[in-house]
Every structure is written in C-alpha cells, then in structure tokens.
Design a protein around this motif. Structure first.
Motif, PDB file in Angstrom:
ATOM      1  N   GLN A   1       0.797  -1.214   0.000  1.00  0.00           N
ATOM      2  CA  GLN A   1       0.000   0.000   0.000  1.00  0.00           C
ATOM      3  C   GLN A   1       0.838   1.276   0.000  1.00  0.00           C
ATOM      4  O   GLN A   1       0.435   2.280  -0.581  1.00  0.00           O
ATOM      5  CB  GLN A   1      -0.946  -0.011   1.209  1.00  0.00           C
ATOM      6  CG  GLN A   1      -2.214   0.775   1.001  1.00  0.00           C
ATOM      7  CD  GLN A   1      -3.269   0.444   2.046  1.00  0.00           C
ATOM      8  OE1 GLN A   1      -2.983  -0.205   3.048  1.00  0.00           O
ATOM      9  NE2 GLN A   1      -4.485   0.877   1.818  1.00  0.00           N
ATOM     10  N   ASN A   2       2.005   1.258   0.636  1.00  0.00           N
ATOM     11  CA  ASN A   2       2.797   2.480   0.655  1.00  0.00           C
ATOM     12  C   ASN A   2       3.586   2.694  -0.638  1.00  0.00           C
ATOM     13  O   ASN A   2       4.229   3.722  -0.805  1.00  0.00           O
ATOM     14  CB  ASN A   2       3.759   2.485   1.856  1.00  0.00           C
ATOM     15  CG  ASN A   2       4.869   1.456   1.740  1.00  0.00           C
ATOM     16  OD1 ASN A   2       4.621   0.314   1.341  1.00  0.00           O
ATOM     17  ND2 ASN A   2       6.090   1.829   2.070  1.00  0.00           N
ATOM     18  N   GLN A   3       3.521   1.734  -1.559  1.00  0.00           N
ATOM     19  CA  GLN A   3       4.113   1.820  -2.899  1.00  0.00           C
ATOM     20  C   GLN A   3       5.530   2.404  -2.871  1.00  0.00           C
ATOM     21  O   GLN A   3       5.776   3.530  -3.305  1.00  0.00           O
ATOM     22  CB  GLN A   3       3.198   2.638  -3.814  1.00  0.00           C
ATOM     23  CG  GLN A   3       1.836   1.963  -3.999  1.00  0.00           C
ATOM     24  CD  GLN A   3       0.991   2.588  -5.086  1.00  0.00           C
ATOM     25  OE1 GLN A   3       0.883   3.803  -5.180  1.00  0.00           O
ATOM     26  NE2 GLN A   3       0.376   1.764  -5.900  1.00  0.00           N
ATOM     27  N   PRO A   4       6.491   1.615  -2.357  1.00  0.00           N
ATOM     28  CA  PRO A   4       7.856   2.112  -2.166  1.00  0.00           C
ATOM     29  C   PRO A   4       8.746   2.062  -3.406  1.00  0.00           C
ATOM     30  O   PRO A   4       9.964   2.141  -3.299  1.00  0.00           O
ATOM     31  CB  PRO A   4       8.395   1.162  -1.090  1.00  0.00           C
ATOM     32  CG  PRO A   4       7.680  -0.134  -1.370  1.00  0.00           C
ATOM     33  CD  PRO A   4       6.309   0.251  -1.834  1.00  0.00           C
ATOM     34  N   GLY A   5       8.146   1.891  -4.577  1.00  0.00           N
ATOM     35  CA  GLY A   5       8.953   1.844  -5.796  1.00  0.00           C
ATOM     36  C   GLY A   5       9.413   0.457  -6.163  1.00  0.00           C
ATOM     37  O   GLY A   5      10.305   0.289  -6.991  1.00  0.00           O
ATOM     38  N   GLY A   6       8.804  -0.541  -5.568  1.00  0.00           N
ATOM     39  CA  GLY A   6       9.157  -1.920  -5.875  1.00  0.00           C
ATOM     40  C   GLY A   6       8.129  -2.872  -5.320  1.00  0.00           C
ATOM     41  O   GLY A   6       7.153  -2.462  -4.680  1.00  0.00           O
ATOM     42  N   CYS A   7       8.355  -4.151  -5.563  1.00  0.00           N
ATOM     43  CA  CYS A   7       7.440  -5.201  -5.108  1.00  0.00           C
ATOM     44  C   CYS A   7       8.157  -6.113  -4.116  1.00  0.00           C
ATOM     45  O   CYS A   7       9.262  -6.590  -4.394  1.00  0.00           O
ATOM     46  CB  CYS A   7       6.952  -6.033  -6.296  1.00  0.00           C
ATOM     47  SG  CYS A   7       5.879  -5.134  -7.436  1.00  0.00           S
ATOM     48  N   HIS A   8       7.515  -6.365  -2.984  1.00  0.00           N
ATOM     49  CA  HIS A   8       8.073  -7.294  -2.005  1.00  0.00           C
ATOM     50  C   HIS A   8       7.994  -8.729  -2.531  1.00  0.00           C
ATOM     51  O   HIS A   8       6.974  -9.145  -3.089  1.00  0.00           O
ATOM     52  CB  HIS A   8       7.306  -7.218  -0.684  1.00  0.00           C
ATOM     53  CG  HIS A   8       7.674  -6.050   0.164  1.00  0.00           C
ATOM     54  ND1 HIS A   8       8.899  -5.936   0.792  1.00  0.00           N
ATOM     55  CD2 HIS A   8       6.981  -4.929   0.489  1.00  0.00           C
ATOM     56  CE1 HIS A   8       8.939  -4.809   1.475  1.00  0.00           C
ATOM     57  NE2 HIS A   8       7.792  -4.177   1.307  1.00  0.00           N
ATOM     58  N   ILE A   9       9.054  -9.473  -2.342  1.00  0.00           N
ATOM     59  CA  ILE A   9       9.082 -10.899  -2.663  1.00  0.00           C
ATOM     60  C   ILE A   9       8.507 -11.656  -1.458  1.00  0.00           C
ATOM     61  O   ILE A   9       8.867 -11.365  -0.305  1.00  0.00           O
ATOM     62  CB  ILE A   9      10.527 -11.361  -2.918  1.00  0.00           C
ATOM     63  CG1 ILE A   9      11.165 -10.551  -4.056  1.00  0.00           C
ATOM     64  CG2 ILE A   9      10.570 -12.852  -3.239  1.00  0.00           C
ATOM     65  CD1 ILE A   9      12.679 -10.633  -4.089  1.00  0.00           C
ATOM     66  N   ILE A  10       7.642 -12.611  -1.689  1.00  0.00           N
ATOM     67  CA  ILE A  10       7.034 -13.375  -0.594  1.00  0.00           C
ATOM     68  C   ILE A  10       8.060 -14.423  -0.146  1.00  0.00           C
ATOM     69  O   ILE A  10       8.013 -15.597  -0.517  1.00  0.00           O
ATOM     70  CB  ILE A  10       5.711 -14.022  -1.036  1.00  0.00           C
ATOM     71  CG1 ILE A  10       4.782 -12.945  -1.617  1.00  0.00           C
ATOM     72  CG2 ILE A  10       5.025 -14.714   0.147  1.00  0.00           C
ATOM     73  CD1 ILE A  10       3.473 -13.491  -2.164  1.00  0.00           C
ATOM     74  N   GLU A  11       8.996 -13.972   0.678  1.00  0.00           N
ATOM     75  CA  GLU A  11      10.208 -14.757   0.923  1.00  0.00           C
ATOM     76  C   GLU A  11      10.029 -15.920   1.892  1.00  0.00           C
ATOM     77  O   GLU A  11      10.924 -16.761   1.992  1.00  0.00           O
ATOM     78  CB  GLU A  11      11.332 -13.844   1.405  1.00  0.00           C
ATOM     79  CG  GLU A  11      11.877 -12.939   0.302  1.00  0.00           C
ATOM     80  CD  GLU A  11      13.182 -12.299   0.703  1.00  0.00           C
ATOM     81  OE1 GLU A  11      14.234 -12.745   0.200  1.00  0.00           O
ATOM     82  OE2 GLU A  11      13.162 -11.361   1.525  1.00  0.00           O
ATOM     83  N   ASP A  12       8.914 -15.986   2.611  1.00  0.00           N
ATOM     84  CA  ASP A  12       8.735 -17.166   3.452  1.00  0.00           C
ATOM     85  C   ASP A  12       8.244 -18.360   2.633  1.00  0.00           C
ATOM     86  O   ASP A  12       8.221 -19.486   3.126  1.00  0.00           O
ATOM     87  CB  ASP A  12       7.793 -16.890   4.625  1.00  0.00           C
ATOM     88  CG  ASP A  12       6.416 -16.427   4.190  1.00  0.00           C
ATOM     89  OD1 ASP A  12       6.289 -15.883   3.087  1.00  0.00           O
ATOM     90  OD2 ASP A  12       5.452 -16.602   4.976  1.00  0.00           O
TER      91      ASP A  12
END
Length: 439
Positions: free
Chosen positions: A258-269
C-alpha cells in the motif's frame, strides 16, 4: 484497535537471519522430496553431482543445478503429456493449467493438488491484504477463466478473505465495464493492457470510471512501466498495484504494498528468489540487473527448484520500503525479460523502454513495434493508432515528437512512424504482444 497491517505478521516481519533459516529448512525438505519422487530431479541432481545431504548452509544452494524451461519442455515432449518432472501422477491432482504459450511453442502443463491450490490462494491473500483489500470489498476479476493460470488464485483469495467476488469471464469488454459500474466493484483485477482498454471502452460508453466505486486496480500478467501505471490510475481514479506470478509456480511471488515504495516485495517465506548473471549463472548483489531464478515451496506435484525464468530484475533490500516488512524487493517489479532485447543496427532496443516513451504521449489508443529487414539493413517501425479525433496537424506533431524521443533514447536510431487506422491494431485481454520481429 489498530487494524492488522500484515496478512501474516510473524513471517512478514521476521528478522533476516531467521528468515534465512526458515528458507533453508524448507529447501532441504523440498530437494529431498524431489530427489525421492521426481525422476527428472533425481537424474538432474546426479548429473550435477548434487545430493540433498550436501545442503548444509546458504552457500550450498549453488550446488543445486538450474531448471530451465527448455529442459522442462523437452521432458514433456519425450514423455507426454506431463514429462517426468512431476513427483506424483495426475491421479493426485485436482487442477491442470498451462502457460499462455506466448513463446510459440507447446505450453508447459502444470498439475496441482487441493493443498497446492490452498497455498496459491494464500499467496494472493498476502498480496491483496498488503494492498489494502478487505472483506467489505467487491472484487471484479476481468479475466477469461481458461486453462491459463491468470487470476484463478486471486479469485480464490478474494473469496477466502470474505470479499464478494465477481468472475468476469466469457463476456465482452462493454459488458465488463457495465458490470464493474453496476455492481459497485471496488477492486478490479486485469493485465495493465486490459485495464487501459477497459478505460477506453468506458469513455466510449459514457462512463467515467474515476467516479466509480473502484479504489484499487490489481495489475498482473505483464511488466508495468511507470508511465502506463500513471495513465491507469488517472483513468480509473484509483491506485494501481503491480504483482507478478507464473504458471510454473501457480501463483504470485511478489506484490506492491500500500505504501508503494517503488518496488514489489518478494514473498520470501514461500520462495527463494535469486538474481543471477544470465551468462555465468553466478548470483548478483543488490542493485545489479540480472535474471530471476525462482524456487517455490508451495507446489507439491511439480517441484520448482532453481528455475531460470528469463525475467530481468533488480533486487533491493527490504529496508528501502520502510513499512516494517523484512522481505526484499524487486525495484520497479519485473523489468522485462533478459531475452527480449532486440539488436537493430547495433543498438539495443527493449520493448519496455519503447512503451515507456509511448505512454508519455497522450492521445494514443494502441501501438505495435515491427522490425524487418530491407536488403542487408534492419528497419524498425512504430505503428501508432491515435485516438479517432486526431487530425492531420495533431498527428504530424505527435509523429515528430515520438520519433525524436525514440531516437534520443536509442543512440540516434531512427524509428519509422506509421499511423494505423482506427481499431486496426489488436486489443488484448491477457498478455499483450506488441513486438513483431519479421527478420
């Protein structure tokens, strides 16, 4: 009481060293499973001199051989219809999906169990919750619901979260637009190209989507250039979010929060995502562009271990996001493919770079890139379909501006500009195919 920010707070905020321990434990279990049950992996591991017992530390991951799409497809061709990659037979599966077949070859075929599909929807739940979607929302899935994996997992996740879910398959674009408005949809899922198409058709029908109830547009299926995303957000009056998945893993592996930090989080678990040099296969550090290599912990019938995706990505550390998640990110999401670069008269041309330029020019309905050879000389043409109201003077100005911008971005390479008739270029509901290499 403050609303929970994360779908799974424990794993989304896990310390990096603990996350690595979790990934390594899951990886040991996965390679053992594959070695015991998949003829393909048993053979591949032996040929590479790898044994699951060798996986003692993080650096030992490099001992595991890569899986390539070509090897998977050859396995299917040698032992149709599924090859010898599966760790169980079709009798253990409840669902069959295929890749979209954009490469022109026979699509990959993937089997899933009930457990696999529960997992796939869980991954989408991570993403949707991270975008701010909640049980009170009304989700509209603008997708064809065929054998292509598409938004099947998203549909299941919306239902899992308790949101009213509307499947928009087997309908015209006009009907979908009307349903989105009439049913009061608050969340719409589609490819970036089709989100823009829906907005065009809405205008033709006299609807202003910016005045509709939609507050979130979930984009997947194609890389999302920032310029395209901005156009979608303006047309819909909503926030657009980037995600990406693959049929090979049956679900999404990254999402924009939601905070749109300029990238996409990888679902690392649930994934190990590595970025490697396409030529050497060596893992690259943060900030360097390379090929994405994926290992998935969720699909049981077809284990996916060190799969070379050909996606071009740049990994950056989680701290950049500043939202409490400890998962690393892909800067700007997917940045195209390592194999989509075209060499034209000694100049590198990336379709995404061309699209970025096109999207900064207003009044363009659709476009296509065509590369062909005249004698010994390569030529590149940008075919542009302007809005129907564009007159000759406006077209001349657009043509000049586009040609100059393209040349400036491509070391002076001259693009020919060609005007297409209204509705002459194809429209896309799934993955767009705007590049034609006719050489």
């Amino acid at each position: 009481m403050t609303e929970q920010q994360f779908w799974n707070p424990k794993t989304e905020t896990l310390e990096r060293d603990q996350l690595r321990e979790l990934q390594l434990a899951k990886l040991r279990r996965l390679v053992t499973w594959a070695d015991e049950r998949s003829p393909f992996y048993r053979r591949s591991f032996r040929e590479a001199g790898f044994s699951p017992t060798q996986l003692k530390s993080w650096t030992d991951i490099e001992r595991i051989p890569f899986l390539t799409r070509d090897a998977w497809m050859k396995s299917q061709e040698a032992a149709p219809p599924y090859g010898d990659l599966p760790a169980a037979g079709a009798d253990a599966a409840v669902r069959l999906h295929t890749t979209s077949g954009t490469s022109g070859r026979t699509p990959l075929r993937a089997l899933d169990t009930r457990r696999d599909w529960k997992w796939a929807s869980e991954m989408w739940a991570y993403a949707l919750w991270g975008m701010g979607v909640r049980a009170h929302d009304i989700g509209y899935v603008a997708f064809g619901y065929g054998s292509f994996i598409g938004f099947w997992g998203l549909h299941n996740a919306l239902e899992k979260m308790g949101a009213l879910t509307i499947p928009g398959g087997a309908q015209t674009t006009e009907t979908r637009v009307k349903q989105i408005v009439d049913f009061g949809a608050t969340v719409v899922a589609s490819t970036p190209t089709y989100a823009a198409r829906l907005a065009q058709v809405a205008i033709e029908l006299g609807y202003d989507l910016a005045e509709s109830a939609v507050h979130t547009v979930v984009l997947s299926g194609e890389p999302v250039v920032p310029e395209m995303k901005s156009l979608i957000e303006e047309a819909w009056g909503a926030k657009a979010y980037d995600t990406a998945g693959m049929t090979e893993i049956s679900t999404v592996f990254m999402f924009e929060p939601q905070n749109q930090p300029g990238g996409c989080h990888i679902i690392e678990d649930h994934f190990i995502e590595q970025v490697v040099d396409p030529d050497t296969g060596r893992e690259l550090p943060y900030g360097e562009a390379g090929e994405r290599v994926s290992t998935s912990f969720g699909r049981s019938i077809i284990p996916l271990i060190r799969y070379r995706t050909a996606d071009r990505v740049v990994k950056i550390p989680a701290a950049v996001a500043g939202n409490g998640r400890t998962w690393d990110m892909y800067a700007g999401g997917l940045q195209g493919r390592v194999d989509d670069m075209k060499l034209v008269r000694g100049t590198n041309v990336y379709p995404q770079a061309v699209e970025s330029i096109v999207r900064t020019h207003s009044g363009i309905e659709e476009f296509q890139i065509r590369i062909h050879r005249e004698g010994i000389r390569d030529e590149i043409t940008l075919v542009v379909e302007p809005s129907p109201a564009t007159d000759a003077r406006e077209w001349a100005a657009l043509e000049t501006s586009l040609a100059q911008a393209l040349a400036d971005a491509h070391e002076g390479l001259r693009f020919c500009l060609e005007r297409a008739d209204v509705n002459a270029l194809p429209r896309f509901e799934l993955k767009a195919r705007r590049l034609l290499d006719l050489r």
